[in-house]
Design an enzyme around this catalytic site. Structure first.
Site: not given
Length: 419
Positions: A200, A202, A208-209, A342, A345, A393
């Site tokens: 990703r 981002e 946490r990323h 999280e 998902s 995670r």
């Protein structure tokens, strides 16, 4: 074992030189062993070599085993022959004997040395066992492991967070998810899973990323979101059982007391979570995503708890998540939470072509870019559901780590491309 002659190869972790006697802790892939050399009993040439050793030298030691209650594992080796296989340059960037602390960036810059320390080493042995438990459980449930492309032409969740690359004379992207491929594969194998790296782009730089992460993805035909939620909670319970039994020494090393989570997990709707947050003086308007601050507040309300958040607004979910038949503003999507983290998902997927085209248009995505996926719906698409779980995670929550980089061998984030 006592009196037996052995030869071991290992790295020097620590040396305690008392003059006429020298204690050397050697580390190999299985743990620590103590070598005890004395001027009186050790051959002179071997004693001289031992006196000249330094941290992280690699040595081969031949000697006899003797019981020693004070030594690791209750045994020590009395050396007869010592050979230096390789030397290490000093000073080392970090102390592998763990007497001098180092910050996370210093440790990551010298990651191989860092991994020779007990705590990081224990983390990755646990990670190995977590992966083993995941595979064993999914195999037992009839799932087939698959591998999908990492170089793709269209995004599974839109293009804003994709790494773009040149693919000969065309534009391609690094996959952020195996979603579109695993859905197609349910029309062949019914139950599939994949464990692998995804990407990703981002720009978030938080504890946490990551920009490269390991995803555990599951997809099942003839199932809905409730079925795959049950599968996930049972899987997480099985992981807890396996790790608490097979990794006792490693858990003790990192000072974590792990119990298998109780199942079933509690289910909260998105609206119920918003009510909880409002009572905690953290207001989120219906239809908005949950902010990091709000997630942290949830972590205080659900500390150490696994739970599901269901019935998310359709507008907050990816295009392939199925809207509820009785209220299309609400989806059959869910998130799996551990405290404020999280972990996963998922949800029921859209299985009708026209409904999927409508969702693509609602999210301003180019329908033509998804033709390869839409075509499969003309071949017979069963009802199906699945989820994607971030391995890092999960480990971050299980092992009580505040920084996700602690559970990745060589993390990649916005600022880190080496080592």
């Amino acid at each position: 074992m006592e009196g037996r002659q052995v030869t071991i190869n290992g790295w020097v972790r620590e040396i305690r030189d008392l003059g006429g006697i020298v204690f050397v802790l050697l580390r190999d892939g299985k743990g620590l062993v103590q070598v005890t050399a004395s001027k009186k009993d050790t051959p002179p040439e071997s004693f001289k070599i031992i006196k000249g050793l330094a941290g992280e030298y690699i040595v081969a030691v031949k000697g006899s085993v003797r019981a020693s209650p004070q030594a690791p594992r209750g045994l020590e080796i009395l050396p007869l022959n010592v050979k230096i296989i390789a030397k290490a340059s000093h000073p080392l960037p970090i102390d592998t004997a763990e007497k001098v602390p180092a910050d996370i960036d210093t440790r990551l810059n010298a990651r191989i040395l860092d991994l020779r320390r007990r705590e990081p080493n224990a983390i990755f042995r646990i990670r190995h066992e977590v992966l083993k438990a995941i595979r064993d459980y999914l195999y037992s449930e009839g799932f087939i492991e698959v591998q999908t492309p990492r170089i793709i032409a269209a995004a599974a969740e839109g293009g804003a967070s994709l790494f773009e690359l040149k693919y000969f004379d065309r534009t391609a992207y690094l996959a952020q998810s195996p979603e579109l491929y695993k859905e197609q594969l349910t029309t062949v194998f019914e139950k599939v899973f994949e464990i692998g790296p995804f990407f990703r782009a981002e720009e978030s730089h938080s504890r946490r990323h990551l920009n490269e992460f390991t995803s555990v993805d599951v997809e099942s035909a003839f199932a809905d979101y409730r079925d795959v939620m049950r599968l996930q909670e049972q899987l997480l319970h099985r992981i807890g059982e396996h790790i608490s039994k097979s990794c006792r020494e490693e858990l003790e090393t990192i000072n974590v007391h792990l119990k298998p989570p109780k199942i079933p997990f509690k289910r909260y709707t998105y609206s119920e979570i918003l009510d909880e947050l409002e009572e905690a003086n953290c207001r989120i308007n219906w239809g908005e995503d949950i902010s990091t601050e709000a997630y942290r507040r949830l972590g205080e309300l659900h500390k150490g708890e696994y739970y599901f958040i269901t019935d998310w607004p359709t507008s907050t979910r990816p295009f392939y998540i199925k809207p509820r038949s009785d209220d299309p503003k609400v989806s059959y999507g869910f998130d799996t939470m551990y405290g404020w983290i999280e972990v996963a998902s998922g949800g029921s997927r859209i299985d009708e072509k026209e409904a999927l085209i409508k969702r693509l248009k609602e999210q301003n995505l180019n329908v033509e870019s998804f033709k390869f996926f839409l075509d499969v719906f003309d071949y017979g698409m069963p009802p199906h559901a699945g989820w994607g779980m971030g391995l890092e995670r999960l480990l971050m929550g299980m092992l009580k780590k505040n920084n996700i980089r602690e559970v990745v061998l060589f993390p990649r984030d916005r600022f880190r491309l080496f080592p």
